[in-house]
Design a protein around this motif. Structure first.
Motif: not given
Length: 90
Positions: A81-87
């Motif tokens: 759940i939520g953002p999964q991008d590395p940054v």
């Protein structure tokens, strides 16, 4: 390959899990250990857990498709759940 008595016990436990009926702790630990070693039992247990969580999904829904194809994790607590991008994660 499972013996007849083991297969019947697996079916019994999976049916109880699927309908949400109480299952004894020793049965759950037994079938989980067996599922860790036997892919057929793992599939049956995963389908039973999915059925207990979905109950009655509409036939044309994505959840029904995922259940029929035995795709994804049936436990919603394991979903990301939520953002999964590395940054963002860093």
């Amino acid at each position: 390959m499972l013996s007849t008595s083991m297969r019947l016990r697996v079916q019994f436990v999976c049916e109880r899990v699927a309908v949400g009926a109480p299952v004894e702790l020793n049965d759950i630990t037994w079938i989980q250990k067996l599922a860790d070693r036997n892919p057929t039992v793992a599939t049956a247990l995963r389908k039973a857990r999915r059925m207990s969580q979905l109950k009655e999904a509409p036939k044309d829904s994505l959840d029904a498709f995922m259940a029929d194809m035995d795709l994804g994790d049936p436990d919603p607590s394991n979903h990301l759940i939520g953002p999964q991008d590395p940054v963002t994660l860093a």
